[in-house]
Structures are given as structure tokens and as C-alpha cells.
Design a protein around this motif. Structure first.
Motif, PDB file in Angstrom:
ATOM      1  N   ALA A  26       2.114  -4.273   1.387  1.00 43.21           N
ATOM      2  CA  ALA A  26       1.398  -3.013   1.214  1.00 43.21           C
ATOM      3  C   ALA A  26       2.290  -1.954   0.582  1.00 43.21           C
ATOM      4  O   ALA A  26       1.852  -1.203  -0.308  1.00 43.21           O
ATOM      5  CB  ALA A  26       0.862  -2.525   2.563  1.00 43.21           C
ATOM      6  N   ASP A  30       2.443   0.457  -3.211  1.00 39.58           N
ATOM      7  CA  ASP A  30       2.517   1.919  -3.252  1.00 39.58           C
ATOM      8  C   ASP A  30       3.885   2.428  -3.684  1.00 39.58           C
ATOM      9  O   ASP A  30       4.171   3.621  -3.537  1.00 39.58           O
ATOM     10  CB  ASP A  30       2.224   2.500  -1.859  1.00 39.58           C
ATOM     11  N   SER A  72      -0.849  -2.968  13.851  1.00 41.00           N
ATOM     12  CA  SER A  72      -1.177  -1.554  14.029  1.00 41.00           C
ATOM     13  C   SER A  72      -0.131  -0.618  13.432  1.00 41.00           C
ATOM     14  O   SER A  72      -0.446   0.526  13.093  1.00 41.00           O
ATOM     15  CB  SER A  72      -1.394  -1.234  15.508  1.00 41.00           C
ATOM     16  N   VAL A  74       1.365  -0.972  10.554  1.00 41.22           N
ATOM     17  CA  VAL A  74       1.373  -1.012   9.092  1.00 41.22           C
ATOM     18  C   VAL A  74       0.889   0.304   8.488  1.00 41.22           C
ATOM     19  O   VAL A  74       1.562   0.888   7.630  1.00 41.22           O
ATOM     20  CB  VAL A  74       0.560  -2.215   8.558  1.00 41.22           C
ATOM     21  N   GLU A  75      -0.252   0.795   8.922  1.00 39.20           N
ATOM     22  CA  GLU A  75      -0.792   2.040   8.354  1.00 39.20           C
ATOM     23  C   GLU A  75       0.132   3.231   8.626  1.00 39.20           C
ATOM     24  O   GLU A  75       0.301   4.099   7.773  1.00 39.20           O
ATOM     25  CB  GLU A  75      -2.206   2.313   8.863  1.00 39.20           C
ATOM     26  N   LEU A  76       0.720   3.256   9.808  1.00 38.63           N
ATOM     27  CA  LEU A  76       1.676   4.331  10.130  1.00 38.63           C
ATOM     28  C   LEU A  76       2.878   4.287   9.194  1.00 38.63           C
ATOM     29  O   LEU A  76       3.336   5.322   8.700  1.00 38.63           O
ATOM     30  CB  LEU A  76       2.147   4.214  11.578  1.00 38.63           C
ATOM     31  N   ILE A  78       3.056   2.950   6.184  1.00 40.40           N
ATOM     32  CA  ILE A  78       2.640   3.296   4.818  1.00 40.40           C
ATOM     33  C   ILE A  78       2.529   4.811   4.683  1.00 40.40           C
ATOM     34  O   ILE A  78       3.007   5.396   3.707  1.00 40.40           O
ATOM     35  CB  ILE A  78       1.315   2.599   4.449  1.00 40.40           C
ATOM     36  N   GLY A  79       1.930   5.449   5.670  1.00 37.00           N
ATOM     37  CA  GLY A  79       1.828   6.909   5.659  1.00 37.00           C
ATOM     38  C   GLY A  79       3.195   7.569   5.675  1.00 37.00           C
ATOM     39  O   GLY A  79       3.432   8.549   4.955  1.00 37.00           O
ATOM     40  N   ARG A  82       4.779   7.288   2.239  1.00 32.28           N
ATOM     41  CA  ARG A  82       4.161   8.229   1.284  1.00 32.28           C
ATOM     42  C   ARG A  82       4.634   9.665   1.507  1.00 32.28           C
ATOM     43  O   ARG A  82       4.794  10.415   0.554  1.00 32.28           O
ATOM     44  CB  ARG A  82       2.641   8.175   1.418  1.00 32.28           C
TER      45      ARG A  82
END
Length: 160
Positions: A26, A30, A72, A74-76, A78-79, A82
């Protein structure tokens, strides 16, 4: 740390690679720069190769090869990537990797002697990622991936 049951705990090793592979895949998509893309891609390659290397160990002990894992974080992550600088992001990873390293060291202690080589390779694997994250956090960038690349059978080509 709870008591480890061997060989069931080898599943933790495998799930850590599933998580790492999902995360770095992921993040590569990005990537903010070619250098980030190379670093994240190299870490992705390490996770993929290591996951494949663990399958015979799990199979030998009758441990599930399914690729279901708790993703769970992964999204944290990635954020965070960014929103943060590269150094901040690398620094955020240091304590996470330290926790994985401690867990892998504990698994080596309870593991079968016949499995020692693969189990110790997991400690080396995590130590290489920790070295990378620590060096990148501290802006000591030359050679930060050396220990990671040394473990790869199929390294990515250098950044152009």
C-alpha cells in the motif's frame, strides 16, 4: 508477554509478514518520491520473500498457511506516512519493530532446535528493519537498507 506455545506461535511470524507485505504494498503505491518508492519496495520484497520462506516451517508443523491476519494497523500507517515527514514516519516505526523483534527473540527461545536456523533468521530479518528505521529516523541514510538487501534473493534494481 504471554507464554508461547510452540509450534503454534510460528503463525505469529507468518502473520507479521502478511501484515508487512500488505502495508508496504500500500505504501509503495503512495510513495512521495522515487527514493521512498525504492525503500518501501525493498521492504515489500523482504516481507514477500520472508513470507514464502516461512511456509515450509508452518507446513512442517501443521500450522495454517492461510493469509488471514489482523490488518487494522495498515490504514493508520498509510495515514501517518501521508501526514509525516520521512524521518518522522521512520521514527514512528522504531518502537513497533522493536516489539516485533522482542517477540521473535522469545519465539527462538521456545522453538525446536531443528527450526533454529529459520527462527533466528526472523530475528535477523526484524533487526535489519529496525536498523533501517533507526538510521532513516536519525537521517543517517547511507547504507540504511544494506542489511535488508543482504537478505534478498531478488533485490529491486537501484533507484535511477
Amino acid at each position: 508477554m504471554e507464554e508461547l506455545s510452540y509450534p503454534a506461535c510460528t503463525r505469529e511470524l507468518y502473520e507479521s509478514e502478511i501484515l508487512g507485505e500488505t502495508l508496504f504494498l500500500a505504501l509503495v503505491q503512495d510513495a512521495k518520491s522515487p527514493r521512498d518508492r525504492y525503500h518501501l519496495g525493498t521492504l515489500l520484497q523482504l516481507e514477500s520473500e520472508t513470507k514464502a520462506r516461512l511456509r515450509p516451517l508452518l507446513f512442517k508443523h501443521g500450522v495454517s498457511l492461510s493469509e488471514v491476519a489482523d490488518l487494522s494497523l495498515v490504514e493508520l500507517a498509510i495515514g501517518a506516512y501521508r501526514d509525516m515527514s520521512w524521518q518522522e514516519f521512520a521514527g514512528l516505526n522504531v518502537p513497533v519493530v522493536e516489539d516485533f523483534l522482542a517477540r521473535f527473540e522469545a519465539i527462538v527461545k521456545v522453538g525446536d532446535e531443528a527450526d533454529r536456523e529459520i527462527l533466528e533468521s526472523m530475528v535477523q530479518h526484524e533487526a535489519a528493519i529496525l536498523r533501517w528505521a533507526t538510521m532513516e529516523r536519525d537521517d543517517v541514510v547511507d547504507g540504511s537498507l544494506d542489511d535488508v538487501i543482504a537478505q534478498l534473493n531478488y533485490p529491486l534494481p537501484d533507484v535511477p
